[in-house]
Design a protein around this motif. Structure first.
Motif, short mmCIF file in Angstrom:
data_model
loop_
_atom_site.label_atom_id
_atom_site.label_comp_id
_atom_site.label_asym_id
_atom_site.label_seq_id
_atom_site.Cartn_x
_atom_site.Cartn_y
_atom_site.Cartn_z
N ASP A 1 6.42 6.74 -0.16
CA ASP A 1 6.41 7.41 1.05
C ASP A 1 7.19 6.57 1.96
N ARG A 2 8.14 5.78 2.12
CA ARG A 2 8.68 5.08 3.18
C ARG A 2 10.37 4.99 2.11
N GLY B 1 0.97 -1.32 -0.12
CA GLY B 1 -0.19 0.13 0.05
C GLY B 1 1.10 1.29 -0.30
N VAL B 2 2.28 0.92 -0.57
CA VAL B 2 3.13 2.36 0.14
C VAL B 2 4.33 2.09 -0.88
N ARG C 1 2.33 5.32 -8.09
CA ARG C 1 1.59 5.84 -6.72
C ARG C 1 0.64 5.16 -7.32
N GLY D 1 9.81 7.99 7.06
CA GLY D 1 9.11 8.34 6.13
C GLY D 1 10.57 9.86 6.05
N THR E 1 7.87 2.17 -1.57
CA THR E 1 9.37 2.48 -0.27
C THR E 1 10.00 2.80 -1.35
N ALA F 1 0.33 1.67 -5.82
CA ALA F 1 0.52 0.89 -4.33
C ALA F 1 -0.69 1.13 -4.88
N ALA F 2 -1.34 2.37 -4.23
CA ALA F 2 -2.59 2.82 -3.94
C ALA F 2 -4.08 1.81 -4.59
N THR G 1 2.57 -4.23 -2.61
CA THR G 1 3.71 -4.00 -2.17
C THR G 1 5.20 -3.16 -3.92
#
Length: 313
Positions: free
Chosen positions: A200-201, A32-33, A176, A215, A35, A179-180, A184
């Protein structure tokens, strides 16, 4: 829609003779993000990714995807999409033929080939031989192959390399979006500026060791930031800050307020009826912090805690 899975590294180490390429790397990458996996060239990023994908055997430690090593995945291409080498395609094959072979080998329906070619913007060049592709086009083809199985996990090594500015913006938007959707997404780069609008990370690697995780907003210690403010009527501004109990330091071009952000300082000035000529948050740039981390001039608390936990185990 495929769901993402946790990627976990547990004390992963890789030595090539006397050279330690990766040293006790432990991290968790969540769905979901996006990295970002950052570090200078030679930091160990690609070796770490190759160990995750079973292409390099670790000297110590292990890594898993959804709790399993890559070699144990029942449908690897449908679970993990990876793009590590933009130049690894056969130059005499077309993009469509390249993806069709991969689809047939993995039991992926043939219409998916045209879907991913359109997704990465290669539909008009699908029947051209890859040997005539630019580096940016090969990057897009590598991403198409990674997406072929509609995987929940994506592992991409320097995917923006060779892309023009428009292509970089397209890549950011696509990552993005993926991830949305709950996937992963792990993407490596050696340039913070290249990914800071996307990720995001962050995981930052230097000399094979993790030096930061968190972050982007965590890169700079809040104690290093100050709000710089000024007014044509500086005495009135000083009086307003004194009345609010805010500490400040006189600078050549304003006052540095250490204990309040720009919104709070602006509110103090507004209540006192003081017009401002300057109001901004200042501190070390993210690029400066990144360079200090990879050069060893700065040690971040997150990396120190990870090292302590690793030593305790």
């Amino acid at each position: 829609m495929p769901s993402g899975q946790l990627i976990e590294f547990h004390g992963v180490t890789k030595r090539f003779g006397r050279v330690t390429a990766v040293d006790g790397f432990s991290a968790t990458i969540e769905p979901g993000v996006v990295t970002g996996f950052l570090g200078p060239n030679g930091a160990g990023k690609t070796t770490t990714m190759r160990m995750l994908l079973g292409l390099v055997r670790p000297t110590a430690g292990h890594s898993t995807i959804g709790g399993q090593p890559y070699a144990a995945l029942a449908q690897p291409l449908q679970t993990v999409g990876a793009a590590l080498e933009a130049s690894s395609f056969h130059p005499g094959r077309t993009a469509r033929n390249t993806l069709t072979i991969s689809a047939q080998a993995s039991g992926i329906p043939r219409p998916r080939v045209d879907e991913v070619l359109a997704l990465v913007g290669l539909q008009d060049a699908a029947n051209r031989k890859v040997g005539g592709y630019s580096l940016g086009m090969r990057q897009r083809l590598g991403l198409a192959q990674a997406l072929l199985g509609d995987p929940g996990v994506l592992v991409l090594d320097e995917p923006a390399n060779g892309l023009d500015p428009e292509g970089i913006r397209w890549m950011r938007s696509l990552l993005r979006t993926l991830a949305a959707e709950g996937r992963t997404v792990l993407v490596s780069s050696h340039l913070l500026a290249e990914v800071q609008q996307t990720v995001d990370r962050l995981l930052i690697l230097a000399r094979g060791r993790l030096v930061f995780q968190g972050g982007i907003e965590d890169l700079v210690d809040p104690g290093e930031l100050a709000t710089v403010v000024d007014s044509p009527d500086r005495p009135a501004l000083c009086a307003a800050l004194d009345a609010a109990g805010l500490r400040y330091e006189n600078l050549r071009h304003g006052l540095a307020v250490a204990d309040a952000d720009a919104v709070a300082v602006g509110a103090v000035a507004a209540r006192a009826g003081v017009a401002l000529s300057l109001l901004q948050r200042r501190g070390p740039s993210l690029e400066e912090v990144f360079l200090d981390l990879v050069s060893g001039q700065r040690v971040h608390a997150s990396a120190a805690e990870t090292a302590t936990e690793g030593g305790a185990r």
